[in-house]
Design an enzyme around this catalytic site. Structure first.
Site: not given
Length: 707
Positions: A349, A385
């Site tokens: 993330d 990401e």
């Protein structure tokens, strides 16, 4: 109670049971004292001062202490927030290396290191004891019979990812026993696995399962809950609330059983991991673990004003990626999930935040160096990401060679193409061919660097993407100020639910257009779980706090949308059958121009010209994929051959007559897909050279070359 204390060892960090007793070890460079706190079944606390400290690790061995023992730490040291020190022994702290955690954080003034009512806020000091409100770390028995299970190591080019939430996927499933719904055991249930196998995906990417803060104050006050889980409190413990069997170590075993069951079915497990920040938030947040153990070493503080935190995540803090212990913590966690829990890979993330050693994102950061040289981590799937919320955080295409990336440009380009926005066909062609402009031309990576997706947990579902022009997030209690405003969505003429048959048919065709584009693009497709069912969040594009029917899968849709489910299954299996759609290497010659292994054609059957690539108004193109020109050999070195295909794309709103390419005379083509139809074409529809193929407005036709 009296517990004998032996010196113990510096390593390993955390609580390690050797069959006779447990070694406890905690890193804190600035602490002046550490108390190990043991809790019995009645929550009675016994405090033990750890007197041994070596290389800033406080340690001790307790004979007779074993699995199921709950514990925590109280850490002494200076309380001087202006200098970055927030030690407060009145606060019970979670062990950063705990392998299991029992309970959730309960809200109250006790969990904060400062006095809520003091005018100086976080500069003040709280004398309140937080132990009754803080979950306890748990000693676990790591032994487990894996029955020969190993990482699957599915080749990247054969990978199809299914992004899914453990609880949401199984919570309402009628064929799963109620006591198993929403749990790791529910994910391992035969009904779950049957759906995944029939669908044809090769991997599940689980939204965060690290133990996280379930009820942050700003949500608890609204009666809401942290559903997605992007507020980690620990990087080793499976989230206890997803356990059907217990929270005193049983969650670890249950997670392993889930992985083993999925592996038996040929399905890899990828974890969405959040190492960029924690649930402790900014300077006004609670003291639950890292903040109280050694705040200035775990978090990035503002230089010259260490009271405050640097925030590249939008969540209040950022982990301090320059400190060796932080890097060790993260890599120890990753290795643990691979070696002990048999996880096949990770999606990181806001990964750009992990590359900020100073301020700017650095592709040569120590974090990447450590991963690349690690013999365990360098051989699993690594997905970034590739952005964060800081300046310069958008780094699509810039990660190092071992990494794949969520390709945000793929998502944006394909959405714009099918809603009819003006863009160059060259941009669409790059995305369709694996984004060589991002990955080959930048650093020589392969097409597997591009994780292609249309939708993900963050944003509209596929159904909502074709049903809403704007978000409807009122249920989140933030006056719909949260969530992305620019969704690149199109409601097909009517906002939200409708009975208009023409609009509904167009929406169904658009869903098939998106899915077909996704599965027939080079690179690695990622399907948002539930899109195959037609799942809707009623226009909410930020369901992070909706732990309810808004986010949970409605399995009744599988019956109402049976045609969509079957189309998605056929499409995935079609991709898996044909290597021409999942090449391991780039097309030869110029990245997206007409060469022998690929060709681009206009509706009149002529080759697309150089000038036409930059025309933003052109929305119609055909691409020829030559199945006889696949450069990569098979696993035993054999030549790979496949059928050849013509993919005809029409993002225009009217029907177009598409003449088959003049450059391929004497060829005959069988229609396989026409997205105006709800399923693959069953009957014989054969076209020959120079014959016109009718292409409905906003549709795709796939033609397979006959021998």
């Amino acid at each position: 109670m009296y517990v004998p204390l032996w010196p113990g060892n510096v390593y390993p960090l955390g609580a390690y049971w050797d069959g006779k007793g447990t070694n406890f070890a905690l890193f804190s460079e600035n602490a002046t004292g550490v108390e190990l706190c043991l809790f019995d079944r009645n929550d009675q606390e016994t405090r033990i001062h750890l007197t041994e400290v070596n290389t800033f690790v406080w340690h001790g061995y307790l004979p007779g202490i074993g699995p199921g023992q709950r514990y925590g730490y109280r850490v002494h040291g200076p309380y001087d927030p202006a200098r970055g020190f927030r030690f407060n022994p009145n606060k019970l702290l979670i062990d950063p290396y705990a392998k299991a955690i029992d309970g959730d954080v309960k809200n109250g003034p006790e969990i904060f290191g400062y006095d809520w009512n003091h005018p100086d806020r976080d500069l003040s000091f709280s004398d309140l004891d937080s132990a009754p409100l803080v979950p306890k770390s748990v000693v676990v028995d790591q032994s487990f019979d894996w029955e020969g299970d190993k990482l699957l190591r599915t080749p990247w080019h054969e990978t199809i990812i299914y992004e899914v939430h453990v609880k949401g996927f199984t919570k309402l499933h009628p064929d799963i026993p109620e006591e198993l719904r929403g749990t790791y055991a529910g994910m391992a249930h035969p009904a779950t696995i049957e759906h995944l196998q029939k669908l044809g995906v090769s991997a599940v990417e689980l939204l965060p399962i690290h133990h996280f803060l379930s009820y942050p104050g700003h949500l608890a006050d609204k009666g809401l809950k942290n559903y997605w889980g992007y507020d980690s409190l620990n990087f080793f413990s499976p989230h206890a609330a997803y356990s059907a069997s217990g929270t005193l170590g049983e969650q670890v075993t249950e997670f392993k059983e889930m992985v083993k069951a999925l592996h038996r079915a040929g399905i890899e497990v990828i974890l969405d991991v959040v190492y960029n920040h924690t649930g402790e938030g900014n300077h006004n947040g609670p003291t639950l673990s890292f903040r109280g153990i050694d705040n200035s070493h775990y978090y990035r503080l503002v230089p010259g004003d260490e009271r405050y935190y640097m925030d590249f995540t939008g969540c209040g803090n950022s982990f301090y990626m320059r400190h060796p212990q932080v890097l060790k913590l993260i890599t120890d966690s990753l290795r643990y999930w691979v070696t002990e829990m048999h996880v096949d890979g990770f999606r990181f993330d806001l990964a750009s935040a992990l590359a900020r050693e100073l301020y700017e994102v650095n592709s040569l950061a120590a974090f990447f160096d450590i991963i690349h040289q690690d013999p365990i981590l360098a051989d699993v799937k690594l997905i970034a990401e590739p952005w964060d919320v800081g300046d310069g955080g958008y780094q699509v295409g810039n990660f190092p060679v071992l990494w794949s990336e969520w390709n945000g440009k793929y998502r944006d380009t394909v959405r714009d193409f099918w809603r009819g926005e003006d863009e160059t066909l060259g941009e669409f062609a790059y995305r369709l061919t694996g984004s060589p402009d991002l990955y080959f031309q930048q650093n020589g990576r392969r097409p597997n660097a591009s994780i292609n997706f249309i939708t993900a947990h963050d944003g509209f579902t596929l159904n909502d993407l074709v049903s809403y022009n704007q978000k409807y997030n009122e249920a989140n209690g933030e006056n719909s100020q949260d969530g992305e405003d620019h969704n690149r969505s199109w409601n097909c003429g009517v906002e939200g639910e409708t009975d208009d048959l023409e609009v509904l048919q167009l929406r169904e065709r658009q869903r098939r257009n998106f899915l077909t584009t996704l599965m027939l693009s080079q690179g690695i497709p990622m399907l948002l779980g539930g899109d195959e069912l037609g799942r809707s969040q009623k226009g909410n594009n930020n369901g992070y706090c909706q732990d309810n029917e808004v986010s949970w899968f409605n399995w009744e849709l599988a019956t109402g949308n049976e045609e969509l489910v079957n189309f998605c299954r056929e499409l995935i299996h079609f991709r898996r059958q044909h290597p021409v759609f999942r090449r391991r290497k780039w097309f030869q010659g110029q990245a997206i121009r007409g060469v022998s292994d690929i060709g681009w054609y206009d509706p009149d059957g002529t080759e697309h010209t150089e000038e036409e690539w930059q025309e933003g108004y052109t929305k119609i193109i055909a691409v020829f994929l030559n199945g006889d020109r696949i450069p990569s050999p098979g696993p035993q070195g054999q030549k790979i051959r496949d059928d050849s295909f013509l993919l005809l794309f029409n993002a225009y709103w009217e029907t177009i007559e598409f003449t088959l390419p003049h450059a391929m005379p004497d060829k005959h083509w069988q229609m396989v897909i026409d997205t105006k139809e709800p399923r693959f074409i069953r009957e014989e529809r054969i076209f020959s050279a120079d014959q016109a193929v009718p292409l409905t407005g906003r549709s795709i036709v796939v033609l397979q070359q006959l021998i």
